[in-house]
Design a protein around this motif. Structure first.
Motif, short mmCIF file in Angstrom:
data_model
loop_
_atom_site.label_atom_id
_atom_site.label_comp_id
_atom_site.label_asym_id
_atom_site.label_seq_id
_atom_site.Cartn_x
_atom_site.Cartn_y
_atom_site.Cartn_z
N LEU A 111 0.81 -1.16 0.04
CA LEU A 111 -0.21 0.44 0.04
C LEU A 111 0.52 1.19 -0.08
CD1 LEU A 111 -2.84 0.71 0.20
CD2 LEU A 111 -2.68 1.30 2.75
N GLY A 114 2.35 1.76 -3.23
CA GLY A 114 1.66 2.39 -4.79
C GLY A 114 1.29 3.67 -3.72
N LEU A 156 -0.50 4.35 -13.91
CA LEU A 156 -2.16 4.18 -13.17
C LEU A 156 -1.36 2.54 -12.76
CD1 LEU A 156 -4.76 6.10 -12.41
CD2 LEU A 156 -2.87 5.97 -11.09
N ILE A 157 -1.41 1.79 -13.50
CA ILE A 157 -1.53 0.27 -14.13
C ILE A 157 0.31 0.36 -13.40
CG2 ILE A 157 -0.30 -1.42 -15.06
CD1 ILE A 157 -3.18 -0.77 -17.57
N VAL A 160 0.77 0.60 -9.50
CA VAL A 160 0.01 -0.86 -9.04
C VAL A 160 0.90 -2.27 -8.97
CG1 VAL A 160 -1.38 -2.64 -8.87
CG2 VAL A 160 -1.99 0.67 -9.24
N GLY A 163 3.41 -1.52 -6.59
CA GLY A 163 3.63 -1.57 -5.18
C GLY A 163 3.99 -3.25 -5.16
N PHE A 164 3.41 -4.19 -5.82
CA PHE A 164 3.30 -5.38 -6.10
C PHE A 164 4.55 -5.96 -5.94
CE2 PHE A 164 -1.60 -5.60 -7.86
CZ PHE A 164 -1.75 -6.18 -6.62
#
Length: 181
Positions: A111, A114, A156-157, A160, A163-164
């Motif tokens: 989190l 991201g 935005l992708i 994410v 973050g992963f």
């Protein structure tokens, strides 16, 4: 010290390698690339100072003429192109991403990474990118802002993904997440 230098060089190389993914250039001269993911990862993994230095090293190598930008571009000429603001924003975006990551120590890594990637790797870099497009394309603030809208879904992708990737790295090798050490 030696580990820091190695990680800074490694992440500068990561940004360059992400430029090898085929680019898609929009009509106004700014390409969509994966290099901004590298900038986000510089901050989420290395932290503010190391991440900012890795992105700064990348920008310096581009300025020296190495063809590290998407499409094999490099040299001082890119600093007179519509991409100049994004390029100048890379080190600052990486620094801000790492700074936010550091401030959110108590939040889950994925989190925090991201959100940090969105704030530093997108908002900060876009602020510089919009300014650069205003200068080089002779656009107003609203016109330049409208031009960057095409980048938002992809970035935005990437946030994410940052973050992963950062979360996975934290689980697999916690000591390698320098932004949290």
């Amino acid at each position: 010290m030696e580990r820091n230098l190695t990680m800074i060089a490694l992440f500068a190389a990561l940004i360059a390698a992400l430029g090898l993914i085929p680019k898609f250039t929009l009509g106004f001269g700014v390409p969509i690339t994966a290099q901004s993911l590298g900038v986000m990862l510089c901050g989420t993994v290395l932290g503010a100072w190391r991440g900012g230095l890795a992105a700064l090293l990348f920008v310096a190598l581009v300025a020296l003429g190495l063809p590290l930008l998407a499409g094999g571009r490099g040299g001082l000429g890119v600093f007179a192109s519509p991409t100049v603001g994004f390029l100048v924003g890379f080190p600052i975006g990486a620094f801000v991403t790492g700074f936010i990551m550091d401030q959110w120590r108590n939040a889950p890594v994925g989190l925090a990474a991201g959100v940090s990637a969105v704030l530093g790797g997108i908002l900060v870099v876009y602020a510089f990118g919009i300014f650069g497009m205003m200068m080089t394309l002779n656009k107003t603030l609203p016109e330049a802002t409208l031009l960057v809208q095409a980048f938002i879904p992809g970035d935005l992708i990437k946030a994410v993904l940052a973050g992963f990737i950062t979360s996975g790295l934290a689980k697999a090798r916690p000591a390698s997440l320098l932004s949290r050490s």
